[in-house]
Design a protein around this motif. Structure first.
Motif, PDB file in Angstrom:
ATOM      1  N   ARG A 487     -11.516  13.901  22.362  1.00 19.81           N
ATOM      2  CA  ARG A 487     -10.199  14.495  22.123  1.00 19.81           C
ATOM      3  C   ARG A 487      -9.322  13.608  21.246  1.00 19.81           C
ATOM      4  O   ARG A 487      -8.609  14.103  20.357  1.00 19.81           O
ATOM      5  CB  ARG A 487      -9.503  14.763  23.460  1.00 19.81           C
ATOM      6  CG  ARG A 487      -8.105  15.372  23.296  1.00 19.81           C
ATOM      7  CD  ARG A 487      -7.525  15.768  24.639  1.00 19.81           C
ATOM      8  NE  ARG A 487      -7.437  14.648  25.549  1.00 19.81           N
ATOM      9  CZ  ARG A 487      -6.415  13.771  25.564  1.00 19.81           C
ATOM     10  NH1 ARG A 487      -5.428  13.911  24.711  1.00 19.81           N
ATOM     11  NH2 ARG A 487      -6.393  12.782  26.425  1.00 19.81           N
ATOM     12  N   LYS A 551     -11.620  23.727  25.329  1.00 19.59           N
ATOM     13  CA  LYS A 551     -10.498  23.155  26.069  1.00 19.59           C
ATOM     14  C   LYS A 551     -10.027  21.854  25.421  1.00 19.59           C
ATOM     15  O   LYS A 551      -8.824  21.634  25.220  1.00 19.59           O
ATOM     16  CB  LYS A 551     -10.918  22.911  27.517  1.00 19.59           C
ATOM     17  CG  LYS A 551      -9.871  22.242  28.380  1.00 19.59           C
ATOM     18  CD  LYS A 551     -10.409  22.040  29.796  1.00 19.59           C
ATOM     19  CE  LYS A 551      -9.416  21.253  30.663  1.00 19.59           C
ATOM     20  NZ  LYS A 551      -9.961  21.033  32.028  1.00 19.59           N
ATOM     21  N   ALA A 554      -8.383  22.643  22.071  1.00 22.87           N
ATOM     22  CA  ALA A 554      -7.067  23.258  22.250  1.00 22.87           C
ATOM     23  C   ALA A 554      -6.010  22.197  22.536  1.00 22.87           C
ATOM     24  O   ALA A 554      -4.931  22.189  21.933  1.00 22.87           O
ATOM     25  CB  ALA A 554      -7.118  24.274  23.390  1.00 22.87           C
ATOM     26  N   ARG A 555      -6.332  21.290  23.446  1.00 23.35           N
ATOM     27  CA  ARG A 555      -5.347  20.259  23.793  1.00 23.35           C
ATOM     28  C   ARG A 555      -5.070  19.338  22.613  1.00 23.35           C
ATOM     29  O   ARG A 555      -3.916  18.964  22.360  1.00 23.35           O
ATOM     30  CB  ARG A 555      -5.861  19.449  24.982  1.00 23.35           C
ATOM     31  CG  ARG A 555      -4.849  18.433  25.480  1.00 23.35           C
ATOM     32  CD  ARG A 555      -5.243  17.878  26.820  1.00 23.35           C
ATOM     33  NE  ARG A 555      -4.508  16.674  27.140  1.00 23.35           N
ATOM     34  CZ  ARG A 555      -4.783  15.885  28.167  1.00 23.35           C
ATOM     35  NH1 ARG A 555      -5.790  16.188  28.986  1.00 23.35           N
ATOM     36  NH2 ARG A 555      -4.081  14.803  28.396  1.00 23.35           N
ATOM     37  N   GLU A 559      -1.299  18.965  20.996  1.00 26.83           N
ATOM     38  CA  GLU A 559      -0.632  17.653  20.970  1.00 26.83           C
ATOM     39  C   GLU A 559      -0.374  17.203  19.538  1.00 26.83           C
ATOM     40  O   GLU A 559       0.677  16.605  19.241  1.00 26.83           O
ATOM     41  CB  GLU A 559      -1.495  16.623  21.697  1.00 26.83           C
ATOM     42  CG  GLU A 559      -1.547  16.832  23.204  1.00 26.83           C
ATOM     43  CD  GLU A 559      -2.327  15.751  23.919  1.00 26.83           C
ATOM     44  OE1 GLU A 559      -1.944  15.404  25.047  1.00 26.83           O
ATOM     45  OE2 GLU A 559      -3.309  15.246  23.354  1.00 26.83           O
ATOM     46  N   VAL A 585      -7.406  29.918  27.051  1.00 27.31           N
ATOM     47  CA  VAL A 585      -7.699  28.478  27.092  1.00 27.31           C
ATOM     48  C   VAL A 585      -6.513  27.692  26.540  1.00 27.31           C
ATOM     49  O   VAL A 585      -6.105  26.672  27.105  1.00 27.31           O
ATOM     50  CB  VAL A 585      -8.983  28.169  26.298  1.00 27.31           C
ATOM     51  CG1 VAL A 585      -9.224  26.664  26.233  1.00 27.31           C
ATOM     52  CG2 VAL A 585     -10.184  28.871  26.929  1.00 27.31           C
ATOM     53  N   PHE A 586      -5.931  28.164  25.450  1.00 26.28           N
ATOM     54  CA  PHE A 586      -4.769  27.497  24.864  1.00 26.28           C
ATOM     55  C   PHE A 586      -3.560  27.622  25.790  1.00 26.28           C
ATOM     56  O   PHE A 586      -2.802  26.658  25.964  1.00 26.28           O
ATOM     57  CB  PHE A 586      -4.460  28.090  23.485  1.00 26.28           C
ATOM     58  CG  PHE A 586      -5.274  27.497  22.373  1.00 26.28           C
ATOM     59  CD1 PHE A 586      -4.730  26.544  21.529  1.00 26.28           C
ATOM     60  CD2 PHE A 586      -6.589  27.882  22.181  1.00 26.28           C
ATOM     61  CE1 PHE A 586      -5.478  25.988  20.502  1.00 26.28           C
ATOM     62  CE2 PHE A 586      -7.350  27.337  21.161  1.00 26.28           C
ATOM     63  CZ  PHE A 586      -6.796  26.389  20.321  1.00 26.28           C
ATOM     64  N   GLU A 588      -3.515  27.824  28.991  1.00 26.94           N
ATOM     65  CA  GLU A 588      -3.686  26.921  30.130  1.00 26.94           C
ATOM     66  C   GLU A 588      -3.364  25.485  29.745  1.00 26.94           C
ATOM     67  O   GLU A 588      -2.760  24.740  30.528  1.00 26.94           O
ATOM     68  CB  GLU A 588      -5.125  27.023  30.657  1.00 26.94           C
ATOM     69  CG  GLU A 588      -5.420  28.339  31.370  1.00 26.94           C
ATOM     70  CD  GLU A 588      -6.890  28.507  31.672  1.00 26.94           C
ATOM     71  OE1 GLU A 588      -7.709  27.708  31.142  1.00 26.94           O
ATOM     72  OE2 GLU A 588      -7.241  29.447  32.426  1.00 26.94           O
ATOM     73  N   GLN A 589      -3.752  25.090  28.550  1.00 32.09           N
ATOM     74  CA  GLN A 589      -3.440  23.734  28.098  1.00 32.09           C
ATOM     75  C   GLN A 589      -1.947  23.571  27.834  1.00 32.09           C
ATOM     76  O   GLN A 589      -1.376  22.501  28.077  1.00 32.09           O
ATOM     77  CB  GLN A 589      -4.246  23.405  26.835  1.00 32.09           C
ATOM     78  CG  GLN A 589      -5.729  23.233  27.082  1.00 32.09           C
ATOM     79  CD  GLN A 589      -6.011  22.193  28.152  1.00 32.09           C
ATOM     80  OE1 GLN A 589      -5.615  21.027  28.041  1.00 32.09           O
ATOM     81  NE2 GLN A 589      -6.685  22.608  29.223  1.00 32.09           N
ATOM     82  N   TYR A 592      -0.379  23.033  31.193  1.00 35.92           N
ATOM     83  CA  TYR A 592      -0.660  21.679  31.684  1.00 35.92           C
ATOM     84  C   TYR A 592       0.226  20.647  30.987  1.00 35.92           C
ATOM     85  O   TYR A 592       0.850  19.796  31.637  1.00 35.92           O
ATOM     86  CB  TYR A 592      -2.135  21.342  31.458  1.00 35.92           C
ATOM     87  CG  TYR A 592      -2.471  19.896  31.717  1.00 35.92           C
ATOM     88  CD1 TYR A 592      -2.646  19.429  33.020  1.00 35.92           C
ATOM     89  CD2 TYR A 592      -2.589  18.993  30.656  1.00 35.92           C
ATOM     90  CE1 TYR A 592      -2.934  18.094  33.258  1.00 35.92           C
ATOM     91  CE2 TYR A 592      -2.881  17.660  30.881  1.00 35.92           C
ATOM     92  CZ  TYR A 592      -3.054  17.213  32.190  1.00 35.92           C
ATOM     93  OH  TYR A 592      -3.329  15.889  32.429  1.00 35.92           O
ATOM     94  N   LEU A 593       0.319  20.722  29.669  1.00 35.53           N
ATOM     95  CA  LEU A 593       1.094  19.741  28.914  1.00 35.53           C
ATOM     96  C   LEU A 593       2.592  19.885  29.182  1.00 35.53           C
ATOM     97  O   LEU A 593       3.341  18.903  29.169  1.00 35.53           O
ATOM     98  CB  LEU A 593       0.803  19.882  27.414  1.00 35.53           C
ATOM     99  CG  LEU A 593      -0.617  19.473  26.997  1.00 35.53           C
ATOM    100  CD1 LEU A 593      -0.881  19.864  25.545  1.00 35.53           C
ATOM    101  CD2 LEU A 593      -0.818  17.971  27.184  1.00 35.53           C
TER     102      LEU A 593
END
Length: 756
Positions: A487, A551, A554-555, A559, A585-586, A588-589, A592-593
């Motif tokens: 990542r 995943k 996406a993160r 970021e 998926v995006f 969900e990230q 989370y962020l």
């Protein structure tokens, strides 16, 4: 008994034969006796290439009357198959093989088992060494290893005693003094001219059998140390900055240089009694044979990197260090090689290296990534170069059209120089358009964006005056990496790309791997058993199944785009649910962020690529969910016509300007009217002037194309009245002319619009 011990036992006895005063035929007769006895085989035979045929030169066990009588063509029978494919055969039942041919004069009807290895001289099979046995059995690996090592010694005996014709062994015809045009695959486009320079003088191995094994081992150890130092120094002085894809390429290259398995295999060959040079060449021959068995183009490219290192090691240990790079280029040069590793290309003077022609090469090879960054045109897949081009021949390289001309006549040179000058003049015109917005004559603004895939590509953005990056191929980072990019590495790449693009948009396409872009570190049964990879487990299908991959990406994208707008496009969407699954998926990230109090993008715009025709049937369901839609013309064309674009017989068969494609695209364009969805084209079709006219007439207002096409397309946009063009296109599609391409070209010509 180990393979090394078996080979050493045979080589010890062969050494005595080689040192004897026997004539060449007498030596061969002794050799077949020694091998037959050592391998407890009832038959051992040697076939050599003479006048284009494989002739039985010596035998133990077959009828003696067949010697110099039995002859087979390359590719004929088991012996001819071995020579043709430069491969080993090991058969328990020879007659069961489809290429088996019975020769009655040899008396071989009672023998069942068969094993044969090619005798290789200067990378070409010049003979075959084979054994046979009455009982059906496969020969043990140690026996095959012993045969392969013996074949190498035979190569020296054959060449020293002039048992084969030197020119025939090299596959040469007499040098042609007249002009010759060769064709290949454009790997890096461009025009260039210069003198032919062969990258690597042929290394001759004067001694095959070792006098002292430990001395040879120490020579190899010292050569390995020197080679590794060279690779480390190249990595330190690479000219492409820190953290780029080229650094990753060199890291992969360095990994091969320190591979213990490779050095172990060379040591095992020395244990068998070979000199350091012969041991390296022996392992290199095995590598080449493995390459012929590999269908995966990416793995083949990695094997080319290993061959590049073997060539480097062989030059060091033999003291034959004179390459074209180390000797220095004396003038404008077109470099010629079978293949090149990235490190070897970096050794050349960039001021004098004008172009490269490769006998092999592919679009995914590491060296092509480096050549593209250096701005050096490359033509690949050109066969038989040494039989056509001599050192110092003047060459005109046209990597745009996939051709090169050796020893051109003066009229051809004049025409090429005129074209070259015209190209430079055109480039100057396009440069003047860099800061001019592409409005049509009727006042419509057309977005002209460029495609990219490497960090260094972004530097081209301000130079060509594109409106942004309409397609950033994120899979390139995966293709040049030795392992799956983590990542943090993905984040750094995406952040650097956004920084370099400034306020211009960048549309990131999520990873499109699989199909013709398989990864060696992501081996799956779905890849290996996929008979139709272009329509198989690839792109979004793969990413959704391997959720961790999407995943992480996406993160990294979210970021990297903190505080900015992020454009994300999903490839090969077939149905709306696939888009929703990927977007989830995006989402969900993002959640989370957000909980981690991380800075987020100001906005995220999601889009899809229309490459699968099925998606056109459900656009009414998809359009409310997306911000933009990009039609991928490359894949769409092959799916519409059921024609694999990788198949050379079909590559040029279907025209982008056929009514079938244009009508399909019209239907897509009409479906988006009033939806608020931004519609664009991604692919080579949009970068061709004639095709671009058709797309504009169909209603497309965003074109994402190669950087070199941006200027020409901006120029043609400014010459068009869309109302007039749209009316003409509708007429052509209602009643298609016999030749659509000619009809559009004629229409443009009447209005003074250049479409070449």
């Amino acid at each position: 008994m180990s393979a090394a011990a078996a080979a050493r036992r045979i080589l010890t006895r062969l050494h005595e034969v080689m040192a004897s005063r026997l004539h060449a035929q007498g030596k061969l007769d002794h050799v077949v006796d020694i091998i037959a006895e050592s391998l407890d085989s009832e038959v051992c035979s040697i076939y050599l290439l003479r006048e284009g045929m494989l002739e039985l030169f010596a035998t133990h066990g077959l009828n003696a009357e067949a010697v110099h009588v039995t002859r087979m063509a390359i590719g004929e029978g088991l012996v001819g198959t071995i020579a043709d494919n430069v491969e080993t055969l090991n058969l328990a039942e020879a007659k069961a093989h489809p290429d088996f041919q019975y020769r009655p004069e040899t008396g071989e009807e009672k023998f069942h088992s068969f094993a044969g290895v090619p005798i290789v001289y200067r990378e070409r099979a010049v003979g075959v060494l084979c054994v046979q046995h009455v009982d059906p059995r496969r020969y043990e690996d140690v026996e095959i290893e012993a045969l392969q090592t013996t074949a190498m010694v035979l190569s020296e005996l054959i060449s020293n005693n002039e048992l084969i014709d030197e020119e025939e062994a090299r596959g040469l015809t007499p040098a042609d003094t007249g002009p010759a045009t060769i064709s290949g695959l454009p790997l890096v486009k461009g025009l260039a001219s210069g003198a032919a320079v062969y990258h690597q003088p042929r290394i001759t191995i004067d001694q095959v059998m070792a006098e002292d094994i430990e001395v040879e081992r120490q020579r190899v150890y010292r050569a390995f140390d020197k080679m590794r130092d060279q690779i480390d120094n190249l990595a330190d002085r690479a000219e492409f900055g820190v953290g780029g894809e080229h650094e990753e390429v060199l890291e992969t290259y360095k990994m091969f240089a320190y591979d213990e398995g490779w050095s172990r295999r060379i040591n095992e060959a020395i244990d068998a009694g070979l000199t350091a040079e012969a041991a390296i060449e022996r392992v290199q021959q095995r590598t080449r044979m493995r390459m012929r068995e590999i269908d995966d183009p990416l793995l083949q490219d990695r094997m080319h990197d290993l061959e590049d290192l073997a060539n480097r090691l062989l030059r060091i240990v033999s003291g034959q260090l004179g390459t074209a790079a180390t000797q220095g280029l004396r003038g404008d040069a077109i470099l010629i090689a079978k293949n090149l590793g990235p490190a070897e290309l970096l050794e050349y003077d960039r001021r004098r290296l004008k172009g490269v022609i490769l006998e092999e090469g592919s679009l995914t090879a590491h060296v092509i990534i480096v050549a593209r960054a250096m701005g050096v045109p490359v033509l690949g897949r050109v066969r038989g170069l040494r039989g056509i081009v001599q050192e110092g021949d003047f060459i005109l390289l046209d990597a745009d059209n996939g051709t090169a001309t050796a020893r051109p006549t003066q009229p051809v040179i004049d025409a090429f120089e005129t074209r070259f000058a015209k190209s430079r003049k055109r480039q100057a015109v396009y440069a003047e358009l860099r800061d001019i917005e592409p409005f049509t004559r009727c006042g419509t603004r057309i977005e002209v964006m460029m495609n990219a895939g490497l960090r260094d590509d972004i530097s081209t953005l301000p130079l060509v005056g594109a409106d942004g990056i309409g397609l950033f191929r994120t899979e390139f980072q995966f293709l040049v990496s030795a392992t799956l990019p983590q990542r943090e590495r993905q984040f750094r790449l995406y952040r650097d790309v956004l920084d370099a693009a400034g306020d211009k948009p960048v549309i990131f396409r999520t990873v499109d791997i699989g199909g013709d872009k398989a990864l060696p570190y992501l081996r799956e049964s779905e890849f290996e058993n996929d008979e139709n990879p272009a329509m198989g487990w690839r792109a979004l299908r793969l990413a959704l199944e391997r959720g961790g991959l999407l995943k992480v990406q996406a993160r990294a994208l979210i970021e990297a785009a903190a505080g900015r707008s992020l454009y994300v496009m999903f490839p090969m969407v077939s149905e709306p649910w696939e888009f929703e699954a990927a977007k989830k998926v995006f989402d969900e990230q993002l959640t989370y962020l957000r909980k981690q109090k991380k800075m987020l993008p100001e906005a995220i715009h999601f889009g899809a690529m229309l490459e699968v025709p099925a998606l056109a049937e459900v656009l009414d369901q998809l359009l409310p969910r997306i911000s933009f839609l990009s039609v991928g013309t490359n894949d769409l064309t092959q799916f519409l016509f059921a024609a694999d674009r990788a198949n050379p017989k079909l590559a040029e068969r279907y025209d982008w300007l056929s009514p079938a494609i244009l009508r399909f695209l019209r239907r897509v364009a009409q479906a988006t009217v009033g939806s608020g969805v931004d519609l664009g084209i991604c692919g080579e079709m949009g970068g061709r002037r004639l095709e671009a006219l058709a797309l504009l007439g169909l209603g497309f207002r965003r074109l994402s194309i190669t950087p070199v096409s941006v200027g020409p397309i901006k120029e043609i946009v400014r010459q068009v009245d869309l109302r007039e063009l749209e009316k003409a296109v509708q007429g052509w599609l209602s009643a298609p002319p016999e030749n659509m391409r000619a009809a559009i070209a004629g229409w443009a010509d009447e209005r003074g619009i250049e479409t070449d």
